[in-house]
Design an enzyme around this catalytic site. Sequence first.
Site, PDB file in Angstrom:
ATOM      1  CD  GLU A  37      -3.166  -0.340   0.016  1.00 28.15           C
ATOM      2  OE1 GLU A  37      -3.079   0.833  -0.366  1.00 28.15           O
ATOM      3  OE2 GLU A  37      -3.975  -1.151  -0.433  1.00 28.15           O
TER       4      GLU A  37
HETATM    5  C1  LIG Z   1       2.670  -9.649   0.769  1.00 24.58           C
HETATM    6  C2  LIG Z   1       2.387  -8.591  -0.241  1.00 24.58           C
HETATM    7  C3  LIG Z   1       1.078  -8.342  -0.616  1.00 24.58           C
HETATM    8  C4  LIG Z   1       0.807  -7.419  -1.623  1.00 24.58           C
HETATM    9  N1  LIG Z   1      -0.470  -7.273  -2.081  1.00 24.58           N
HETATM   10  C5  LIG Z   1      -0.698  -6.543  -3.198  1.00 24.58           C
HETATM   11  C6  LIG Z   1      -1.968  -6.536  -3.839  1.00 24.58           C
HETATM   12  O1  LIG Z   1      -2.913  -7.170  -3.375  1.00 24.58           O
HETATM   13  N2  LIG Z   1      -2.116  -5.826  -4.979  1.00 24.58           N
HETATM   14  C7  LIG Z   1      -1.095  -5.121  -5.534  1.00 24.58           C
HETATM   15  O2  LIG Z   1      -1.291  -4.507  -6.569  1.00 24.58           O
HETATM   16  N3  LIG Z   1       0.131  -5.105  -4.961  1.00 24.58           N
HETATM   17  C8  LIG Z   1       0.346  -5.796  -3.815  1.00 24.58           C
HETATM   18  N4  LIG Z   1       1.589  -5.804  -3.223  1.00 24.58           N
HETATM   19  C9  LIG Z   1       2.662  -5.076  -3.869  1.00 24.58           C
HETATM   20  C10 LIG Z   1       3.166  -3.902  -3.066  1.00 24.58           C
HETATM   21  O3  LIG Z   1       2.246  -2.856  -3.110  1.00 24.58           O
HETATM   22  C11 LIG Z   1       4.545  -3.546  -3.647  1.00 24.58           C
HETATM   23  O4  LIG Z   1       5.444  -4.541  -3.194  1.00 24.58           O
HETATM   24  C12 LIG Z   1       5.001  -2.174  -3.257  1.00 24.58           C
HETATM   25  O5  LIG Z   1       4.221  -1.209  -3.885  1.00 24.58           O
HETATM   26  C13 LIG Z   1       6.469  -1.941  -3.612  1.00 24.58           C
HETATM   27  O6  LIG Z   1       6.740  -2.317  -4.917  1.00 24.58           O
HETATM   28  P1  LIG Z   1       8.011  -3.270  -5.245  1.00 24.58           P
HETATM   29  O7  LIG Z   1       7.876  -4.466  -4.378  1.00 24.58           O
HETATM   30  O8  LIG Z   1       8.071  -3.442  -6.685  1.00 24.58           O
HETATM   31  O9  LIG Z   1       9.235  -2.453  -4.704  1.00 24.58           O
HETATM   32  P2  LIG Z   1       9.960  -1.244  -5.452  1.00 24.58           P
HETATM   33  O10 LIG Z   1       8.944  -0.291  -5.973  1.00 24.58           O
HETATM   34  O11 LIG Z   1      10.956  -1.794  -6.389  1.00 24.58           O
HETATM   35  O12 LIG Z   1      10.696  -0.549  -4.229  1.00 24.58           O
HETATM   36  C14 LIG Z   1      11.918  -1.055  -3.679  1.00 24.58           C
HETATM   37  C15 LIG Z   1      12.463   0.001  -2.735  1.00 24.58           C
HETATM   38  O13 LIG Z   1      12.770   1.185  -3.484  1.00 24.58           O
HETATM   39  C16 LIG Z   1      12.108   2.307  -2.908  1.00 24.58           C
HETATM   40  N5  LIG Z   1      11.718   3.218  -3.977  1.00 24.58           N
HETATM   41  C17 LIG Z   1      11.018   2.920  -5.092  1.00 24.58           C
HETATM   42  N6  LIG Z   1      10.828   4.021  -5.823  1.00 24.58           N
HETATM   43  C18 LIG Z   1      11.393   5.034  -5.162  1.00 24.58           C
HETATM   44  C19 LIG Z   1      11.527   6.433  -5.396  1.00 24.58           C
HETATM   45  N7  LIG Z   1      11.001   6.994  -6.477  1.00 24.58           N
HETATM   46  N8  LIG Z   1      12.192   7.181  -4.483  1.00 24.58           N
HETATM   47  C20 LIG Z   1      12.704   6.629  -3.369  1.00 24.58           C
HETATM   48  N9  LIG Z   1      12.607   5.316  -3.089  1.00 24.58           N
HETATM   49  C21 LIG Z   1      11.959   4.530  -3.973  1.00 24.58           C
HETATM   50  C22 LIG Z   1      10.905   1.751  -2.176  1.00 24.58           C
HETATM   51  O14 LIG Z   1      10.464   2.619  -1.141  1.00 24.58           O
HETATM   52  C23 LIG Z   1      11.461   0.434  -1.657  1.00 24.58           C
HETATM   53  O15 LIG Z   1      12.126   0.638  -0.441  1.00 24.58           O
HETATM   54  C24 LIG Z   1       1.864  -6.685  -2.184  1.00 24.58           C
HETATM   55  C25 LIG Z   1       3.176  -6.902  -1.752  1.00 24.58           C
HETATM   56  C26 LIG Z   1       3.444  -7.850  -0.804  1.00 24.58           C
HETATM   57  C27 LIG Z   1       4.872  -8.101  -0.398  1.00 24.58           C
END
Ligand SMILES: Cc1cc2nc3c(=O)[nH]c(=O)nc-3n(C[C@H](O)[C@H](O)[C@H](O)COP(=O)(O)OP(=O)(O)OC[C@H]3O[C@@H](n4cnc5c(N)ncnc54)[C@H](O)[C@@H]3O)c2cc1C
Length: 613
Positions: free
Chosen positions: A467
């Site tokens: 989220e």
């Molecule tokens: C158990 C679980 C349940 C989930 N359920 C859902 C769901 O039901 N539906 C859904 O759509 N998604 C879901 N998600 C996805 C979740 O919303 C994403 O994991 C989250 O948005 C982060 O995306 P990412 O994992 O690709 O990490 P990334 O976006 O790759 O981020 C990795 C790191 O980089 C940082 N970062 C990224 N961009 C920037 C920036 N511009 N500036 C500074 N820092 C940055 C982030 O803060 C993080 O620390 C779920 C995830 C998990 C683990």
Amino acid sequence: MSLRPTVDFLLHDWLKVESLQSRERFADHSRETFDAVLDTCERIAREKYAPFNRLVDTQEPHFDGEKVTLPQATHEAYKAYAESGMLSAAQDYEIGGMQLPYTVEAAANAFFAMASVSIGSGMLTSGNANLLMVHGTELQKKVFALNEFSGRFSGTMCLSEPQAGSSLSDVMTRATPDGADFEADPLGARYRLKGNKMWISSGEHELSENIIHLVLAKIPDANGQLVPGVKGISLFIVPKKLVGTDGQLTGERNDVALAGLNHKCGWRGTTNTLLNFGEGKYPVRGEAGGGLDGAGSGAVGYLVGQPGEGLKCMFHMMNEARIGVGMAATMLGMAGYYASLDYAKNRPQGRPSGAGGKDASRPQVRIIEHADIKRMLLAQKAYSEGALALALYCARLVDEQHTGTAQDADVARLLLEVLTPIVKSFPSEWCLEANSLAIQIHGGYGYTRDFPVEQYWRDNRLNMIHEGTHGIQAMDLLGRKVLMENGRGLQLLAERMLATAAKAESAWAPEAAALRDALKQIGQATQQAWAGAEPAQALANAVPYLQAFGHTVIAWIWLDVAASLGQDDTPAAQGRRAACRYFYRYELPKIGAWLNVVKSRDPTCADLPEDAF
Ligand SMILES: Cc1cc2nc3c(=O)[nH]c(=O)nc-3n(C[C@H](O)[C@H](O)[C@H](O)COP(=O)(O)OP(=O)(O)OC[C@H]3O[C@@H](n4cnc5c(N)ncnc54)[C@H](O)[C@@H]3O)c2cc1C
């Protein structure tokens, strides 16, 4: 130790939730009807959730290539929750809802989050259906949303993709019109979707008759190119099994395939999935196709709202979803607090420091008698109960936004804009810390699976990630929320904090002064972060800003709670006063260090070349 007296105190003594009865929408409600809902949820949580929290952690969902198997206990919990009517609690009477204030709904759902966050209640299903009630057509509401409210269908939110998590503008799932008559489908303009959605919670299971995926995808332009940025994103209903206009399953499997389950650190009772849309595993209505990509293949999806407005529709649900995530984190914090309090009252270890403390012939004391254990208990209480109060305060703002006068509703809207990153992120960080302290109180036993606290920590670790990650929340707060509408949201929040300080002045003078000072520091830091700076510089220390802001908000909430106690001298009131004092003496002073780097736009981290790491 029971949660109920705390919930009752916050709802009734502090937030005066019965006053909502004066609103036409809630006129049929009373303390009795609110109590009946809380009683029911407390009972179902106690009987159907709590006893199985460990079981769902150890018996992870299993995929045999065709079906996902979940423990029987999860099926029974799902059924009991749906039968309680909680999925449609806030909806109108005419469609079977209870017209319950969101404040009471949020409080009632807290019991499930504490008993087993991992089994889950219905946050995604009701969130999905609530979205359709606002943005869907009449038929979409009837066919999809109403069947979700009854529990017959369940719902998901499909935003993330393997390459697009925080940056949703980079989603690559494509939606192409399905045949020349694509706009004539009564269920909504019909498209064919192709793409992969990662991390989708509850994306596959056998708990409900059907799963209604709400999917973000891009409609290619006339040249077949995806429109860059969020403006190109649209929203689609993609049912796992196709449904007719009468709400009955047509018998056709839509082309949504489970590529695999993710094996998580915690929250293992809920499936988490990689879903392939339109890869051809379940070819559907092939003959009727004819999308612009010429294939006539892909998962069938129905447009919700206008093309290009998908993210806007999704964000409609964000306030409630983020309060929900904050509440989940909070209740895990509470669960750890109660477990470690119980342990501390029963574990004999060591002797009091001071005279005679080394005399091994004296009996050992229970660890709750040690000052450091009391410190860790009070920290947990201050984080978790403070976060619960904030979540309910925000839920009350949601009710104000929906049922208040136009002016009050607008104030509530803006306050929610500013508080939403806090209600999500404070519990995610500090109730996780509370869980760590709960493990610490258990000593070595806390690090084993014989006690529940390690699971609480693992379950809670998710909340800083989903989220909107912590970093994204921080940038939203400093980069957008405190600036929007010329800083009016921040100003409204400051007015509320100052009103609390004035109210608390006589009994809590040092705390009232500390709150005013913290507020001043936040104001200065906000200005200095942005003073002539490029966004990259201003936002480089957004997380310390978020931490300082969150601590100031919780300090305000605690002072407001403490000021409401009056002459009450029960142990519960003493505990709340102590938690307030704890927060002002041990926690609030931390904001100075956090804000220093914000004010000076400290470049220590941002400017370090990669090679130096
Ligand atoms: C158990 C679980 C349940 C989930 N359920 C859902 C769901 O039901 N539906 C859904 O759509 N998604 C879901 N998600 C996805 C979740 O919303 C994403 O994991 C989250 O948005 C982060 O995306 P990412 O994992 O690709 O990490 P990334 O976006 O790759 O981020 C990795 C790191 O980089 C940082 N970062 C990224 N961009 C920037 C920036 N511009 N500036 C500074 N820092 C940055 C982030 O803060 C993080 O620390 C779920 C995830 C998990 C683990």
